[in-house]
Motif scaffolding. Sequence first.
Motif, mmCIF file in Angstrom:
data_model
loop_
_atom_site.group_PDB
_atom_site.id
_atom_site.type_symbol
_atom_site.label_atom_id
_atom_site.label_comp_id
_atom_site.label_asym_id
_atom_site.label_seq_id
_atom_site.Cartn_x
_atom_site.Cartn_y
_atom_site.Cartn_z
ATOM 1 N N TYR A 25 51.268 53.888 22.052
ATOM 2 C CA TYR A 25 52.395 54.377 21.254
ATOM 3 C C TYR A 25 52.715 55.829 21.609
ATOM 4 N N SER A 26 51.682 56.676 21.717
ATOM 5 C CA SER A 26 51.905 58.069 22.127
ATOM 6 C C SER A 26 52.392 58.111 23.572
ATOM 7 N N ILE A 62 59.071 58.717 27.559
ATOM 8 C CA ILE A 62 60.504 58.742 27.245
ATOM 9 C C ILE A 62 61.000 60.170 27.051
ATOM 10 N N VAL A 68 54.164 55.937 25.293
ATOM 11 C CA VAL A 68 55.588 55.576 25.395
ATOM 12 C C VAL A 68 56.453 56.763 24.982
ATOM 13 N N GLU A 69 56.084 57.441 23.901
ATOM 14 C CA GLU A 69 56.841 58.623 23.470
ATOM 15 C C GLU A 69 56.873 59.697 24.545
ATOM 16 N N ALA A 118 61.475 65.209 18.480
ATOM 17 C CA ALA A 118 61.501 64.034 19.349
ATOM 18 C C ALA A 118 60.702 62.901 18.715
ATOM 19 N N ARG A 119 59.563 63.272 18.126
ATOM 20 C CA ARG A 119 58.703 62.264 17.538
ATOM 21 C C ARG A 119 59.419 61.594 16.365
ATOM 22 N N LYS A 177 62.589 61.274 15.915
ATOM 23 C CA LYS A 177 63.719 60.442 16.356
ATOM 24 C C LYS A 177 63.254 59.071 16.847
ATOM 25 N N VAL A 178 62.088 59.048 17.478
ATOM 26 C CA VAL A 178 61.611 57.783 18.036
ATOM 27 C C VAL A 178 61.460 56.734 16.949
ATOM 28 N N GLY A 179 61.021 57.209 15.793
ATOM 29 C CA GLY A 179 60.746 56.253 14.732
ATOM 30 C C GLY A 179 61.983 55.708 14.037
ATOM 31 N N THR A 180 63.107 56.360 14.240
ATOM 32 C CA THR A 180 64.287 55.958 13.461
ATOM 33 C C THR A 180 64.953 54.720 14.008
#
Lengths: 332, 332
Positions: A305-306, A312, A308-309, A326-327, A329-332
């Motif tokens: 999971y980390s 990207i 992939v972040e 950034a972190r 935004k990924v979750g939204t």
Amino acid sequence: MQTALQSWVDRIRAGEMRAVARAISTVEDGRPESRDLLKALFNFTGRARVIGLTGAPGAGKSTLVDQLAREYRRQERTVGIIAVDPTSPYTGGAILGDRIRMQAHHADPGIFIRSMATRGNLGGLARATTDVTTVLDAGGKDIILIETVGVGQDEIDIVRLADVTVVILVPGMGDDVQTIKAGIMEIADIFVINKSDREGADRVEREIRSMQSLAIRSDKWTPPIIKTVASEGQGIAELAGIVAQYEQYLRQQDLLLKKKITNWRERLIEMLRDALLERLLGQRLPDAEIARLAGEIAEHRRDPYSLVEEIIADFTKNTHRGGAEAREKVGT
Amino acid sequence: MQTALQSWVDRIRAGEMRAVARAISTVEDGRPESRDLLKALFNFTGRARVIGLTGAPGAGKSTLVDQLAREYRRQERTVGIIAVDPTSPYTGGAILGDRIRMQAHHADPGIFIRSMATRGNLGGLARATTDVTTVLDAGGKDIILIETVGVGQDEIDIVRLADVTVVILVPGMGDDVQTIKAGIMEIADIFVINKSDREGADRVEREIRSMQSLAIRSDKWTPPIIKTVASEGQGIAELAGIVAQYEQYLRQQDLLLKKKITNWRERLIEMLRDALLERLLGQRLPDAEIARLAGEIAEHRRDPYSLVEEIIADFTKNTHRGGAEAREKVGT
């Protein structure tokens, strides 16, 4: 280069079989020159009517599609057929069937048949179908028939994006098999009960009717039910007539453009997804690097999971905004 | 926040049913907090054995999976079941079935069942299955059974990424239905012929054997064939035994890590693809903008191929390299 491309495009537009076939292979394989080719061809598309036909294995799709193609040829319209059948490499059934079907229409240059049985790692079957449709449309085919086995979501997605979607049922399949078909009932603009000389055709019709009473479509169209015996050509002219009626309905209600916009919305998202991944893998993550990272995850030395972040964030323009944002935004 | 997350993670690791259920809903919906949760949970995974089971509709998968779960409970191992069944909103069969199955195991906190019947626009079913597996693994389940309807490529992809893949066949299905199953024959580590008290079980076995003679696996394992009558519990203990044998084989041959690396390779690519699209749509292309662009394409005022290139060039860091190079890379 530009001249070679231009002359290729000209030959495709003139409907030259070999130029069309080479274009289809090029876009199917996603070769480098396919982008420029597709850009040039797109300007000459939009004239063909795209009809998607789907049904369970054994519903007689190929026969029905062949008969429908003959009917359109009788009306002096040219036809492209794209048969999507991702069967196993064990069986190779699709490729064999394609050859047999090709022979049946061999004498007629007004029909072009292409089977697509393979599927890349990047899930390119939907993209490939769109691109091959672009080629056939620019190549002057009046009618494009896309035929899929209605057993998976991918196949349903492909056929759903046609201008007109035909779902083919047959009498006498058990309840278990009806389960397969459940997911494709909503996408039908027209129902066909093929092999309707078999016992149980009326029951299938009643079942469709009772489902229709539960759902009202946003376009107010009630999908008609046509009974056919494709192997004997029965009901085929009627089916072509109903397809024309539906087109007429869409046009009268100003729904044709609306439907095309809805379809392009989904295709655009798919194209973006595929192109993004293709560029990321091509530019940043060669196979060996992916394998190395997969090894680290498998050994629990990294969490995916980390990872992939991080990949990207590095790939997009957003790194300078700081990790926290950034972190988030990924979750939204 | 960190404290709340930590306490949530602790409760999941302790196997608290409600904490696990809330985590599953969170990751299934892809809510903002799911990333941090999954990162924290991943460190505590890798202990569970993941078994994928797939077969045509009517093969008796649910019954077999339930019986296998009971067998593992008899061995005092805890079990998580993920039933993936993307049926139509018309039928709602999966959700109903889930409730009935939940009731059957209600008294036993050592079993957790979750159905996943929905599927988002972003093709999130594979991602969701991976994430739910992470939650159940961190939640201390010894065995995770992933059950899918083997009718589509997506469902095959999901189940193929298990440690052990079981393909379930039944006697007496027509040749048409065998077509559906063709694509899943290659992925079987173990074959089950369920409802083997029916006529034709031996024929199915012969068919599998004759296919096996055509293909030699890279790991040299010959998938065994187990006959079961799941509704009466026959052959279930034997199946659990064969699963254990296969695990043993993988371990002896040093293949377990290799298999996990192969699986993570594909999962990582899927995760990247989904996350890239999610970020692009979330940050740059709200629904209204996608709809506007789709309208321009539908009216042939733009070609989608150039548009996709422009959007991606703007989204990634590569714009400054110049259009020509970017264009070239897209095609590769």
